[in-house]
Every structure is written in structure tokens, then in C-alpha cells.
Scaffold this active site. Structure first.
Site, PDB file in Angstrom:
ATOM      1  N   MET A 173       0.846  -1.203   0.000  1.00  0.00           N
ATOM      2  CA  MET A 173       0.000   0.000   0.000  1.00  0.00           C
ATOM      3  C   MET A 173       0.882   1.254   0.000  1.00  0.00           C
ATOM      4  O   MET A 173       0.419   2.345   0.347  1.00  0.00           O
ATOM      5  CB  MET A 173      -0.928  -0.010   1.212  1.00  0.00           C
ATOM      6  CG  MET A 173      -1.903  -1.184   1.175  1.00  0.00           C
ATOM      7  SD  MET A 173      -3.456  -0.891   2.036  1.00  0.00           S
ATOM      8  CE  MET A 173      -2.895  -0.690   3.693  1.00  0.00           C
TER       9      MET A 173
ATOM     10  N   HIS B  73       9.091   1.122   3.407  1.00  0.00           N
ATOM     11  CA  HIS B  73      10.170   1.112   4.406  1.00  0.00           C
ATOM     12  C   HIS B  73      11.007  -0.147   4.200  1.00  0.00           C
ATOM     13  O   HIS B  73      10.754  -0.918   3.259  1.00  0.00           O
ATOM     14  CB  HIS B  73       9.590   1.203   5.824  1.00  0.00           C
ATOM     15  CG  HIS B  73       8.532   0.183   6.123  1.00  0.00           C
ATOM     16  ND1 HIS B  73       8.792  -1.175   6.202  1.00  0.00           N
ATOM     17  CD2 HIS B  73       7.196   0.304   6.330  1.00  0.00           C
ATOM     18  CE1 HIS B  73       7.678  -1.822   6.465  1.00  0.00           C
ATOM     19  NE2 HIS B  73       6.679  -0.951   6.535  1.00  0.00           N
TER      20      HIS B  73
ATOM     21  N   HIS C  96       9.353  -3.543   3.344  1.00  0.00           N
ATOM     22  CA  HIS C  96       8.968  -3.728   1.939  1.00  0.00           C
ATOM     23  C   HIS C  96      10.207  -4.028   1.082  1.00  0.00           C
ATOM     24  O   HIS C  96      10.170  -4.869   0.186  1.00  0.00           O
ATOM     25  CB  HIS C  96       8.299  -2.459   1.390  1.00  0.00           C
ATOM     26  CG  HIS C  96       7.039  -2.062   2.107  1.00  0.00           C
ATOM     27  ND1 HIS C  96       6.953  -0.929   2.873  1.00  0.00           N
ATOM     28  CD2 HIS C  96       5.812  -2.641   2.156  1.00  0.00           C
ATOM     29  CE1 HIS C  96       5.724  -0.820   3.358  1.00  0.00           C
ATOM     30  NE2 HIS C  96       5.008  -1.837   2.945  1.00  0.00           N
TER      31      HIS C  96
ATOM     32  N   GLN D 215     -10.263  -2.679   2.717  1.00  0.00           N
ATOM     33  CA  GLN D 215      -9.783  -3.272   3.963  1.00  0.00           C
ATOM     34  C   GLN D 215      -9.700  -2.246   5.094  1.00  0.00           C
ATOM     35  O   GLN D 215      -9.128  -2.520   6.147  1.00  0.00           O
ATOM     36  CB  GLN D 215      -8.468  -4.033   3.771  1.00  0.00           C
ATOM     37  CG  GLN D 215      -7.291  -3.199   3.347  1.00  0.00           C
ATOM     38  CD  GLN D 215      -6.129  -4.059   2.874  1.00  0.00           C
ATOM     39  OE1 GLN D 215      -6.175  -4.690   1.831  1.00  0.00           O
ATOM     40  NE2 GLN D 215      -5.071  -4.093   3.670  1.00  0.00           N
TER      41      GLN D 215
ATOM     42  N   GLY E 175       4.854 -10.325   4.030  1.00  0.00           N
ATOM     43  CA  GLY E 175       5.629 -10.207   5.261  1.00  0.00           C
ATOM     44  C   GLY E 175       4.946 -10.903   6.425  1.00  0.00           C
ATOM     45  O   GLY E 175       3.728 -10.805   6.588  1.00  0.00           O
TER      46      GLY E 175
ATOM     47  N   MET F 125       8.706  -2.733  11.801  1.00  0.00           N
ATOM     48  CA  MET F 125       8.566  -1.581  10.902  1.00  0.00           C
ATOM     49  C   MET F 125       7.165  -1.562  10.311  1.00  0.00           C
ATOM     50  O   MET F 125       6.626  -2.622   9.961  1.00  0.00           O
ATOM     51  CB  MET F 125       9.596  -1.658   9.786  1.00  0.00           C
ATOM     52  CG  MET F 125      10.974  -1.402  10.294  1.00  0.00           C
ATOM     53  SD  MET F 125      12.118  -1.234   8.926  1.00  0.00           S
ATOM     54  CE  MET F 125      13.623  -0.980   9.842  1.00  0.00           C
ATOM     55  N   SER F 126       6.577  -0.390  10.225  1.00  0.00           N
ATOM     56  CA  SER F 126       5.221  -0.266   9.700  1.00  0.00           C
ATOM     57  C   SER F 126       5.003   1.168   9.239  1.00  0.00           C
ATOM     58  O   SER F 126       5.532   2.114   9.849  1.00  0.00           O
ATOM     59  CB  SER F 126       4.213  -0.593  10.813  1.00  0.00           C
ATOM     60  OG  SER F 126       2.927  -0.158  10.433  1.00  0.00           O
TER      61      SER F 126
ATOM     62  N   ARG G  38       2.467   2.772   9.639  1.00  0.00           N
ATOM     63  CA  ARG G  38       1.684   3.457  10.677  1.00  0.00           C
ATOM     64  C   ARG G  38       2.553   3.971  11.831  1.00  0.00           C
ATOM     65  O   ARG G  38       2.080   4.767  12.637  1.00  0.00           O
ATOM     66  CB  ARG G  38       0.590   2.538  11.201  1.00  0.00           C
ATOM     67  CG  ARG G  38      -0.532   2.329  10.182  1.00  0.00           C
ATOM     68  CD  ARG G  38      -1.719   1.609  10.791  1.00  0.00           C
ATOM     69  NE  ARG G  38      -2.893   1.704   9.948  1.00  0.00           N
ATOM     70  CZ  ARG G  38      -3.350   0.720   9.166  1.00  0.00           C
ATOM     71  NH1 ARG G  38      -2.713  -0.424   9.118  1.00  0.00           N
ATOM     72  NH2 ARG G  38      -4.449   0.890   8.455  1.00  0.00           N
TER      73      ARG G  38
END
Ligand code: AMP
Length: 320
Positions: free
Chosen positions: A56, A60, A63, A87, A174, A211-212, A214
Site C-alpha cells: 500500500m 520502508h 517492503h 480493507q 511479510g 517496521m510499519s 503506521r
């Protein structure tokens, strides 16, 4: 005078186009399904193995690891960036989900792993007259699905559509979104997709926080405390590994105890102790058979999810 203006306009447009092509000359950009299919079926690509990394955006290191693994194992890597509205529940962060295509392109380019970016529009992916979707009914009432009943249907449907468009050999996901990985593996088996699924271990910050995209919403004070989630899950895992078998309630208590030491944890949405085969909840964890231990919490207003694998559940990473 009019003629001069149009020439000038054309000149400016061509300069801009050349600049974009120069900046991202290594990455083919397909903004529509037709453009992607044209690329995918071009003589240079058609017989090559294709690794696919759906995202999306707001890329980072997590990915990037997926893209690099895909590049090691395939001739061509296609990445998609599509913030999937189905989603997100109503009132969730769909509108403010971070979007920065230029920055994402720069990150992809520096990874040297991506050959083609597929970035379709929402209108094209979800035409108004669409009738069908993928309904993973057993998932609609677990974990993310409990709080957001449409979540897993949204994930399964968009991934099925992307697989049909991209026609990849292997798709890379992931461990960070473990229930999504297990769902997609089930979907591919149940519906006989010709796609292999590979799951890559969660990439973490130095203090353990997964890591995200968000994480950018966390204030610096919240960020400093956010690794509590990984700490709590690690404690749960350690507890399981000390004994032959442990009851779920004891593990959940152990995890909650750690989470509740941190006052910035404003809510524990769930702690789940589930089978790595189908994400059904387990009453007892056997050290060897293992489990997926996952949780969703809020730090301030930011929702964080994470998981850890025990025993045989680690096969998700090696078998896939
Ligand atoms: P997203 O853009 O958040 O939908 O994620 C796209 C893909 O990247 C999914 O397969 C995620 O599970 C994966 N991913 C996200 N964060 C991480 C991470 N920290 N480590 C490994 N994979 C990740």
C-alpha cells in the site's frame, strides 16, 4: 501567438516527461491494468519468472526486503502500490493513510530490485458494477476481522484481483501481517491459483518495534515506548518454550502483564494464540507443535499489530 504557446507547452511537457523517465528510467510505471498487461505480455517479459510484491506504499525497509528477496529468486520484480479501500472500516485512517509516490519511487529505485511498478486507480480496480468478491468466511470473525468484519474479504479480494492481473510466478508477503499470509496461502490452495506464496520474516527497528507505515503516526514519546508490544510477545514465546505445554490463558496473562506495565498502552484489542495452519485459536500450546502468538494494541491513538512464531509455526517462513 497561440501557436507559440502550444509549442512552449509541448516543450515543457516533453522536458517534464524526459525528466521523469530519466529519474526512474529503471522502473517501468504502469498506471492502468491495460498498461500492466501490455508490459507483462511484451516479448522481453512474457517467458520470465515474475516475483510480485503487493503493497500500500509508504515504503520502508520491510517492503525493501520483500523486493530484494523477490529479485534474488526471479528474473523480473513487479511491485504494486494500491491503498485498498475495502480493507479499511468506516472512520478508519483510509483518507489519511500516508501516500507519497515520488518518495516510494526513489526508495524502489535505490533498492535496485524493482523492474515495474503497478499503481492502478481505485475506480479501475473497483468498477461500480462489480458483483463478485472472495469471502473467507472462517476468517471474518477472528483477529482483525472481529474489529473490522470486512477486512479479510477486502484483503482476499484485492490479492486475487492483483494475482489475475499480474500473473506472477511467486508473490512475497511479510510475516508482520501473519493472518494475511495464512489467508492468502489458503486462498491460493482452495482456489487453485498458479502462484507460489513466500513469507519473509518481520523486519524490526533496533529496539524490536516491527517496521510499519503506521509508526509514522506515533509521537516521539509514544515511539519510545512502542517496543513494549514485541517485548510482551517475546515474553509469551519464552514462556511457551520453557515447558512442554502451556494453557492459552497463562500465556495471555503473561503477555497482558507486560503490556500493562506501560501506561501509554491505551487499549489491548486482542492477544491471540492460534494454529499456524488456519489461525484457529488453541487452548493449549505444545512446545514443538507451536503457535502463532499475535496481538493488536493501541499506543495513544495508534493501532499496532505484531506477532511471534513458536515451534513448528516457524515453518511458515521456511516452507513457503
Ligand atoms: P503494506 O504496505 O503495509 O500493505 O505491506 C505490504 C507488504 O509488506 C505486506 O506483505 C506486509 O506484510 C509487508 N510488511 C510490512 N511491514 C513489514 C515488516 N516490518 N517486515 C516485513 N514485511 C513487512
Amino acid at each position: 501567438m497561440i501557436r507559440l504557446n502550444s509549442i512552449q507547452l509541448k516543450y515543457n511537457y516533453n522536458c517534464l516527461k524526459t525528466k521523469l523517465i530519466l529519474i526512474h528510467r529503471d522502473i517501468h510505471i504502469a498506471n492502468s491494468i491495460h498498461a500492466l498487461k501490455t508490459y507483462r505480455h511484451s516479448p522481453d517479459i512474457i517467458n520470465k519468472s515474475i516475483g510480485f510484491v503487493p503493497t500500500m506504499g509508504s515504503l520502508h525497509q520491510g517492503h525493501i526486503e520483500l523486493m530484494k528477496t523477490a529479485k534474488l529468486e526471479n528474473n523480473i520484480v513487479i511491485t504494486s502500490i494500491f491503498v485498498n479501500p475495502t480493507q479499511f472500516s468506516q472512520g478508519e485512517d483510509f483518507d489519511k493513510y500516508p501516500r507519497n509516490l515520488q518518495k516510494d519511487l526513489d526508495i524502489m529505485k535505490s533498492s535496485k530490485a524493482v523492474d515495474c511498478l503497478f499503481a492502478p486507480s481505485t475506480d479501475e480496480m473497483y468498477p461500480l458494477n462489480a458483483l463478485c468478491h472472495v469471502e473467507p468466511s472462517a476468517f471474518s470473525n477472528i483477529l482483525e476481522g472481529k474489529a473490522r468484519p470486512e477486512f479479510f474479504r477486502g484483503v482476499a479480494t484485492i490479492v486475487a484481483k492483483l494475482f489475475n492481473i499480474v500473473e506472477c510466478s511467486t508473490a512475497y508477503f511479510g510475516q508482520k501481517d501473519i493472518s494475511q499470509c495464512i489467508l492468502i496461502q489458503k486462498m491460493v490452495n482452495d482456489l487453485n491459483f498458479n502462484t507460489k506464496i513466500k513469507v519473509i520474516e518481520t523486519i524490526r527497528e533496533a529496539d524490536g518495534l516491527a517496521m510499519s507505515s503506521r509508526n509514522a503516526y506515533l509521537t516521539s514519546q509514544e515511539r519510545a515506548k512502542a517496543a513494549i508490544l514485541y517485548k510482551a510477545l517475546s515474553q509469551g514465546k519464552e514462556f511457551c518454550e520453557k515447558q512442554e505445554s502451556v494453557s492459552r490463558d497463562v500465556i495471555i496473562d503473561e503477555i497482558n502483564k507486560v503490556l500493562l506495565t506501560e501506561e501509554l498502552v491505551t487499549r489491548i484489542e486482542y492477544v491471540s494464540i492460534a494454529s499456524h495452519i488456519d489461525m484457529t485459536e488453541l487452548n493449549v500450546v505444545n512446545r514443538e507443535k507451536g503457535a502463532v502468538i499475535s496481538a493488536a494494541i493501541r499506543i495513544g491513538n495508534v493501532r499496532l499489530i505484531d506477532n511471534i512464531l513458536v515451534g513448528d509455526a516457524n515453518r511458515i517462513l521456511s516452507d513457503s
